[in-house]
Design an enzyme around this catalytic site. Structure first.
Site, mmCIF file in Angstrom:
data_model
loop_
_atom_site.group_PDB
_atom_site.id
_atom_site.type_symbol
_atom_site.label_atom_id
_atom_site.label_comp_id
_atom_site.label_asym_id
_atom_site.label_seq_id
_atom_site.Cartn_x
_atom_site.Cartn_y
_atom_site.Cartn_z
ATOM 1 N N HIS A 1 -1.600 40.438 -71.950
ATOM 2 C CA HIS A 1 -2.509 41.585 -71.143
ATOM 3 C C HIS A 1 -3.265 40.636 -70.071
ATOM 4 C CE1 HIS A 1 -5.211 40.482 -74.529
ATOM 5 N NE2 HIS A 1 -6.176 40.888 -73.595
ATOM 6 N N THR B 1 -2.509 39.463 -64.937
ATOM 7 C CA THR B 1 -1.764 38.452 -64.259
ATOM 8 C C THR B 1 -1.446 37.201 -65.302
ATOM 9 O OG1 THR B 1 -3.740 37.342 -63.388
ATOM 10 C CG2 THR B 1 -2.594 38.599 -61.767
ATOM 11 N N ARG B 2 -0.344 36.676 -65.003
ATOM 12 C CA ARG B 2 -0.044 35.300 -65.757
ATOM 13 C C ARG B 2 0.560 34.460 -65.045
ATOM 14 N NH1 ARG B 2 -2.924 36.942 -69.185
ATOM 15 N NH2 ARG B 2 -2.762 37.046 -71.575
ATOM 16 N N LYS C 1 -9.768 36.215 -60.479
ATOM 17 C CA LYS C 1 -9.414 36.032 -62.221
ATOM 18 C C LYS C 1 -9.527 34.335 -62.301
ATOM 19 C CE LYS C 1 -6.292 36.756 -66.058
ATOM 20 N NZ LYS C 1 -5.100 37.086 -66.394
ATOM 21 N N HIS D 1 -8.676 27.141 -70.042
ATOM 22 C CA HIS D 1 -7.415 26.879 -71.032
ATOM 23 C C HIS D 1 -7.993 26.072 -72.252
ATOM 24 C CE1 HIS D 1 -3.435 26.505 -72.519
ATOM 25 N NE2 HIS D 1 -3.731 24.979 -72.470
ATOM 26 N N CYS E 1 -8.830 37.501 -75.100
ATOM 27 C CA CYS E 1 -7.343 37.567 -75.444
ATOM 28 C C CYS E 1 -7.237 36.354 -76.470
ATOM 29 C CB CYS E 1 -6.380 37.236 -74.423
ATOM 30 S SG CYS E 1 -6.027 35.596 -73.526
ATOM 31 N N LYS F 1 5.075 32.909 -69.458
ATOM 32 C CA LYS F 1 6.183 32.606 -68.192
ATOM 33 C C LYS F 1 7.634 32.257 -68.601
ATOM 34 C CE LYS F 1 3.656 29.012 -67.171
ATOM 35 N NZ LYS F 1 3.129 28.869 -68.148
#
Length: 376
Positions: A44, A47-48, A262, A266, A310, A343
């Protein structure tokens, strides 16, 4: 009723597996404790990122190239746009992430340019490179719409005959020479094969088969200082910005209507479970994101207008787990995608369908074998 294949988990990977299996004429049952797409796991946030110059390992590139083909096929089948090509920047010293991405791209003939700091700033005014920085610019990078991707895969799976059961938690599963059984809170189902794609719930589903840890992540939408124009599509691609601690910042052009850009960091050292994760947003979360993303984009030291948590499901080597269960050849597993798996969802679904039907796949997945942990 007995099924050919039961798919446990209907997020990015499970929905893709269900779609591919149903397309091959298998009688498929998909089960999920929620009603995907949802915001409790890892698929969610609007965007990814998707990219081809993959410094995480050149062996990923054949898979991501196939994923591009399958995302484009999914768009045609679903009649909706899911993949947006913006280009992609990797920003940092020449001997870091840029070097690794370039080496992987060279091995597979992925086109890219390396820009000096001055060239980067001239082309992308939002970027203020640090001394000694270069940038790798990849033309075919971009972003996917994760919720819409999951929704499309589920819709097509159902249209091709898959039976999908939502809001039905799995209690247990077992496998023997006769096949597999899955017991949920509502019923018990039997099948010849089982696919486990349980995301951050994989540890519960697999026990000690694979060493996994779940980490808490935060993504934020930032209103840039001085206005948003320099961050719009066409003026800024998706980006990765290297940091000294090995946890890069990354982000997207202002595309999803949230009123900002956004961005996120990481990786995280904060372990949790899906049930215990702190979903509140702390001042320290905001401070880390703003500090790291503004390192090379000063205007992103602005105001966070929205933030969301997330989950990453991490393996010790940060590579995926994809293959047959070490003890049960009727069971295929996909987990541990370590924050960079979305992806690949379409091709992972294809691989899981191969494994469930044939017990093998033409795709190069040796490095992802769950057996590597037993060997180590």
């Amino acid at each position: 009723m007995r099924y050919d294949v039961i798919v446990l988990g209907l997020g990015a990977m499970g929905s893709a597996a269900s779609m591919h299996l149903a397309a091959r004429g298998r009688k498929v049952l998909g089960v999920d404790q929620f009603r995907p797409p949802h915001d409790q796991g890892s698929s969610h946030g609007g965007t990814r990122m998707i990219r081809q110059a993959y410094g995480e390992g050149a062996d990923y590139i054949p898979l991501v190239l196939r994923a591009y083909e399958l995302w484009e096929k999914l768009e045609r089948d679903a009649g909706t746009k899911l993949l947006f090509v913006t280009g992609g920047l990797i920003l940092g010293p020449a001997d870091g992430m840029v070097r690794r991405a370039a080496a992987a791209a060279d091995r597979h003939g992925i086109p890219y340019q390396v820009l000096s700091g001055r060239e980067t700033q001239a082309r992308f005014p939002a970027v203020a490179p640090l001394a000694g920085d270069v940038a790798l610019l990849e033309k075919r990078a971009g972003y996917l719409l994760p919720e819409e991707c999951v929704r499309a895969q589920l819709r097509i799976a159902a249209a091709r005959g898959a039976e999908l059961r939502f809001d039905e938690p799995v209690v247990s599963w077992s496998a023997d020479a006769e096949g597999v059984q899955v017991r949920t809170a509502k019923a018990t189902y039997a099948a010849d094969r089982l696919v486990i794609a349980a995301g951050p719930w994989a540890s519960e589903a697999l026990g000690s088969t694979v060493p996994l840890r779940v980490t808490r992540q935060v993504m934020a939408w930032i209103r840039p200082r001085g206005g948003i124009d320099a961050f719009r599509p066409g003026r800024l691609p998706v980006f990765l910005s290297e940091c000294d601690d090995g946890r890069p910042a990354y982000g997207f052009p202002a595309v999803d209507g949230a009123g900002g850009v956004k961005a996120a960091v990481h990786g995280s050292e904060e372990t949790c479970t899906p049930e215990t994760v702190d979903r509140s947003i702390r001042a320290s979360d905001r401070a880390e994101i703003l500090r790291k993303v503004s390192l090379r984009m000063p205007a992103l030291a602005g105001e966070i207008v929205k933030a969301q948590t997330c989950l990453y499901t991490m393996t010790p080597d940060e590579h995926f787990v994809l293959g047959l269960h070490p003890e049960h050849p009727a069971v295929s597993i996909a987990c541990g995608f370590s924050g960079h798996g979305f992806k690949f969802a379409t091709v992972v679904g294809e691989i899981l369908a191969d494994l469930a039907i044939e017990g093998e796949t033409r795709h190069p997945i040796g490095m992802f074998s769950p057996l590597r942990f037993a060997r180590s």
